[in-house]
Design an enzyme around this catalytic site. Structure first.
Site, PDB file in Angstrom:
ATOM      1  N   CYS A  23     -22.838 -10.764   3.057  1.00 56.56           N
ATOM      2  CA  CYS A  23     -23.640 -10.401   4.235  1.00 56.56           C
ATOM      3  C   CYS A  23     -25.087 -10.185   3.788  1.00 56.56           C
ATOM      4  O   CYS A  23     -25.347  -9.476   2.821  1.00 56.56           O
ATOM      5  CB  CYS A  23     -23.091  -9.138   4.890  1.00 56.56           C
ATOM      6  SG  CYS A  23     -21.362  -9.260   5.332  1.00 56.56           S
TER       7      CYS A  23
ATOM      8  N   CYS B  51     -26.870  -6.650   3.185  1.00 53.93           N
ATOM      9  CA  CYS B  51     -26.119  -5.671   2.398  1.00 53.93           C
ATOM     10  C   CYS B  51     -26.369  -5.844   0.903  1.00 53.93           C
ATOM     11  O   CYS B  51     -26.231  -6.942   0.358  1.00 53.93           O
ATOM     12  CB  CYS B  51     -24.626  -5.837   2.717  1.00 53.93           C
ATOM     13  SG  CYS B  51     -23.562  -4.862   1.664  1.00 53.93           S
TER      14      CYS B  51
ATOM     15  N   CYS C 115     -18.779  -7.408  -3.830  1.00 56.35           N
ATOM     16  CA  CYS C 115     -18.143  -8.002  -2.646  1.00 56.35           C
ATOM     17  C   CYS C 115     -18.506  -9.482  -2.599  1.00 56.35           C
ATOM     18  O   CYS C 115     -19.616  -9.867  -2.969  1.00 56.35           O
ATOM     19  CB  CYS C 115     -18.646  -7.302  -1.389  1.00 56.35           C
ATOM     20  SG  CYS C 115     -17.898  -7.929   0.125  1.00 56.35           S
TER      21      CYS C 115
HETATM   22  S1  SF4 Z   1     -21.344  -5.551   4.535  1.00 59.99           S
HETATM   23 FE1  SF4 Z   1     -21.543  -5.741   2.303  1.00 59.99          FE
HETATM   24  S2  SF4 Z   1     -19.732  -4.760   1.462  1.00 59.99           S
HETATM   25 FE2  SF4 Z   1     -19.317  -5.150   3.640  1.00 59.99          FE
HETATM   26  S3  SF4 Z   1     -18.324  -7.161   3.673  1.00 59.99           S
HETATM   27 FE3  SF4 Z   1     -20.524  -7.572   3.940  1.00 59.99          FE
HETATM   28  S4  SF4 Z   1     -21.266  -7.937   1.845  1.00 59.99           S
HETATM   29 FE4  SF4 Z   1     -19.283  -6.953   1.667  1.00 59.99          FE
END
Ligand code: SF4
Length: 347
Positions: free
Chosen positions: A115, A118, A111
Site C-alpha cells: 500500500c 504505508c 508486509c
Molecule cells: S496498510 Fe501497510 S501493513 Fe497494512 S496491508 Fe497495506 S502495506 Fe501492509
C-alpha cells in the site's frame, strides 16, 4: 513447549502426552503464565512432591516473548519495539481508549501488500510471525509494561490475512477464558481485502471477531493505484465478501479511510464511497494521512477533512474521527516499520 501458542485445552493435551499428567498439574502452569506473566514452579504446591517433573518442565517450557529494545510515548500512546529471537524487530502500539487500553499488534515483519501510503509496505515482507510472537505482544504489554490491555486490533505491521493460520490460532489463545481472556468482541482483524481470507475468518470456530477493511478510495482505478491488491481483488467482489461476513448483533464492519490531500479527498469521492458502502452496516474511521519526513503526500487541510466527513454524514454513513495520536513517535496509522522509536520515555 511454547505455552503462548496454545489454548488451555491444547496445552493440557500436550502436557498429558508428554508427562502423563492431567490438568491438576497443567492448569496451574498455564494460569501462571497467562495471568502472572512467568512460570515459578516453586510457587505451585502441586509440584512440591514431584521435583523430577518440575525439573523437566523447567527445561522444556519456553516463554520467549522477545526483548523490548525501545519504547516511546506521545499523548498517552505508547509504541514499543520488540526484538525477536532472529534479530528482527516488530512494533506494537498501546492506545488508551476511554477506560480501556487497546493494543495494536503486528502479524508480520514487514508486509508484501505494498500500500503506497504505508511505511510498513515499503519494507516488503521479511517473514510472518508465529502464533507465540503475536500473543507475546499482548503478554509483553500486560506483564512487562504493566498495561491492562483489554482490546486487541490486528492493525500493526503486516496483513493479518496473509498469515491467517497463525492469526486464527492467536485469536483462539487470546480469547481463551482460562488464559488471556480477551472476549472476541474486543478483537478486530483489519485487512486490505483478501477475499479468501475474509471467508475463512468468517468460518472460524466460535464467535466471530470484528472485521475492519482498509478502503481508502472511491473506485477501482484510484484504489488500485493506492493499494495494488485491488487489481486482483477489486471492490465489487470485496463488498460481496463483506456482505457474507457474520456480524454479532448490533455490530458493524469497520472501514478505514486514510484521507490524503489532493488524492482521495474530493467531495465526489465521498459520495462514491457512501454509495459503495450503502448496503453494508459500517462504521467509517476517517484518518488524516500521517506524512513521514520527506513524504510527497500531505495531510488534508482541516477544511478538506471536514468537507469530506460532512458529505459522508449527509449520506448517512456513521463516521468517526481517528486521531493522529502517536504521529510524533511514528506510531500513528501507516507509520509503523523501521522508524526509530524517537526519544524513549519510560512508562
Ligand atoms: S496498510 Fe501497510 S501493513 Fe497494512 S496491508 Fe497495506 S502495506 Fe501492509
Amino acid at each position: 513447549m511454547n505455552i503462548l501458542d496454545q489454548t488451555h485445552d491444547q496445552f493440557a493435551e500436550s502436557f498429558f502426552q508428554r508427562y502423563g499428567k492431567r490438568t491438576f498439574y497443567s492448569t496451574p502452569v498455564y494460569h501462571q503464565v497467562m495471568h502472572c506473566g512467568s512460570v515459578d514452579l516453586d510457587r505451585l504446591s502441586c509440584f512440591s512432591r514431584l521435583p523430577a517433573l518440575a525439573g523437566q518442565l523447567r527445561r522444556d517450557l519456553v516463554l520467549d516473548t522477545g526483548r523490548v529494545v525501545a519504547q516511546a510515548k506521545d499523548h498517552g500512546v505508547v509504541k514499543f519495539i520488540t526484538r525477536l529471537a532472529d534479530g528482527l524487530d516488530i512494533e506494537s502500539v498501546i492506545i488508551p481508549m476511554f477506560r480501556r487500553f487497546t493494543l495494536c499488534v503486528s502479524s508480520q515483519v514487514g508486509c508484501r501488500m505494498g500500500c503506497r501510503f504505508c511505511r510498513t509496505g515499503r519494507m516488503g515482507l521479511l517473514r510472518s510471525l508465529t502464533t507465540a510472537e503475536i500473543v507475546g505482544q499482548v503478554h509483553t504489554a500486560r506483564h512487562r509494561l504493566g498495561v491492562d490491555v483489554r482490546n486487541v486490533v490486528f492493525m500493526g505491521m503486516g496483513e493479518p490475512l496473509d498469515n491467517l493460520d497463525n492469526v486464527m490460532q492467536a485469536i483462539r489463545v487470546l480469547s481463551d477464558q482460562r488464559g488471556m481472556d480477551i472476549a472476541r468482541r474486543y478483537i478486530t482483524v483489519s485487512t486490505v481485502g483478501l477475499i479468501g481470507g475474509i471467508d475463512r475468518l468468517a468460518g472460524m470456530d466460535g464467535t466471530p471477531v470484528n472485521l475492519a477493511i482498509s478502503l481508502n478510495a472511491p473506485d477501482d482505478t484510484l484504489r488500485s493505484r493506492l493499494m495494488p491488491v485491488n487489481r486482483a481483488m477489486p471492490m465489487a467482489p470485496l463488498r460481496e465478501a463483506l456482505l457474507r461476513y457474520p456480524l454479532a448483533r448490533k455490530s458493524a464492519i469497520f472501514v478505514e479511510y486514510v484521507l490524503i490531500d489532493g488524492v482521495n479527498d474530493r467531495p465526489e469521492h465521498a459520495l462514491a464511497v457512501a454509495r459503495y458502502l450503502a448496503p453494508l452496516p459500517v462504521k467509517l474511521n476517517l484518518i488524516a494521512y500521517n506524512p513521514a519526513p520527506g513524504d510527497a503526500w500531505k495531510a488534508p487541510s482541516t477544511e478538506s477533512y471536514t468537507r469530506f466527513r460532512d458529505r459522508l454524514v449527509a449520506e448517512k454513513i456513521f463516521v468517526r474521527r481517528r486521531g493522529e495520536k502517536g504521529g510524533r513517535i511514528m506510531a500513528a496509522c501507516g507509520q509503523l516499520g523501521g522508524a526509530a522509536a524517537g526519544s524513549p520515555e519510560q512508562l
